[in-house]
Design a protein around this motif. Sequence first.
Motif, PDB file in Angstrom:
ATOM      1  N   UNK A 196       0.357  16.867  -4.769  1.00 59.81           N
ATOM      2  CA  UNK A 196      -0.466  16.721  -3.523  1.00 59.81           C
ATOM      3  C   UNK A 196      -0.059  17.672  -2.462  1.00 59.81           C
ATOM      4  N   UNK A 247      -1.694   8.534  -4.761  1.00 57.88           N
ATOM      5  CA  UNK A 247      -0.646   8.832  -4.211  1.00 57.88           C
ATOM      6  C   UNK A 247       0.438   8.019  -4.032  1.00 57.88           C
ATOM      7  N   UNK A 291       0.831  -1.189   0.035  1.00 64.62           N
ATOM      8  CA  UNK A 291       0.119  -0.041   0.074  1.00 64.62           C
ATOM      9  C   UNK A 291       0.927   1.242   0.037  1.00 64.62           C
ATOM     10  N   UNK A 315      -1.547   4.310  -3.292  1.00 60.66           N
ATOM     11  CA  UNK A 315      -2.897   4.081  -2.741  1.00 60.66           C
ATOM     12  C   UNK A 315      -3.605   5.125  -3.435  1.00 60.66           C
ATOM     13  N   UNK A 371      -6.409   8.199  -2.953  1.00 60.64           N
ATOM     14  CA  UNK A 371      -7.084   9.097  -1.734  1.00 60.64           C
ATOM     15  C   UNK A 371      -8.545   9.275  -2.192  1.00 60.64           C
TER      16      UNK A 371
END
Lengths: 256, 127
Positions: free
Chosen positions: A194, A140, A129, A132, A134
């Motif tokens: 991000x 991300x 993970x 992953x 969001x």
Amino acid sequence: MRRRSFLKIAGLGVAAGAIPIARALGRASSTQAAPGAATGKRWAMVIDEQKCLTKQGCTACVQACNKFHNIPAIPDPRHEIKWIWKERHENVFKEAVTPYTPAEVKERPTVVLCNHCDNPPCVRVCPTQATFKRPDGIVMMDEHRCIGCRYCMTGCPYGARSFNFVDPRPYIHGEPVDYPTRTTGVVEKCTFCAERLGVGKRPLCVEACEGTGCGAIVFGDLGDPNSAVSAIVRSHQELVRRRPEIGTSPHVFYIL
Amino acid sequence: MYSLGKILVGLGVFAGLVSAPAWYGLASGSKGTPPELEKSKEGKDCIEPAAYMRAKHMELLDEWRDAVVRRAEHVYVASDGQHHDMSLTGTCLRCHSDPAKFCNKCHEYAGVDVFCWDCHQEKKRGL
């Protein structure tokens, strides 16, 4: 002492002992989103190829991303690191090319990056993970967790991921900026900036493109009906996504 | 008890081997004093009490990492209510400007590898 009273006293003792432990475990500190952080229900991007073509040879978006994210310029193409770059049109939209497509269309430089899919195969195959999705749709990357297995690179149908085969630091030209570099053995890719959204800024490629007066890249929240991307997605019937037939549902849209 | 002598010799050798590091330390004359760390140039308090930072900074940084990368939270509300940007380079290095004189020094003494700086920038530059 009777068994009953012993149990009562023992129970009280345990409860009294638990209070300081609970106090020590209970933390007075906390974390929260930055004031003014950009929040969205579903971030998306629209790239207007026609507008982009008006500025021949422009790489403002790529340059801005490369500089801010400390992306190394590794000459060996097998070791290249790319977040956003220009690719030949015929390689990006194979299904839109016919035997009669003129050479100048086939060779058009098209801006490509991670598509931040609704159904990202890279996330599905990542065993740790480290990558992953969001809730706001951004796919991300957590380099801290990446073990370098490269399943995600095999999974990604768009080749949007790069692996650090060598230490990137010697290949970062100019003064590095505060953004962390990566290290040998991790995979990296575009994160829709991000870290900038988190403090209320927009992605660098979008700002750089606007800075040239072109405005070919539009970014925003599809969950907000008043956003610029929502308006474009509603009004343009010829919007294209890369390889929609495989069901990843990319959220980078193209106006060809 | 057929081999009492052999067993005692064996136990003696074992005890000697196990305690060798202690003997080595005594013989080499190192007193085991912690290294002198560079004091913060800004001369103010850390985001949490020093004792807490000394014991738990690794847990704190782990939490910062998960908060920023995985939950998109950038602000740390310390136990005294102050707000801080959760950034190794942006916040920690503002006071501890040279990790070689602070982080690395203590980590070398403790024999714990620190690999934060393989990726994170050791100098605050900006942009």
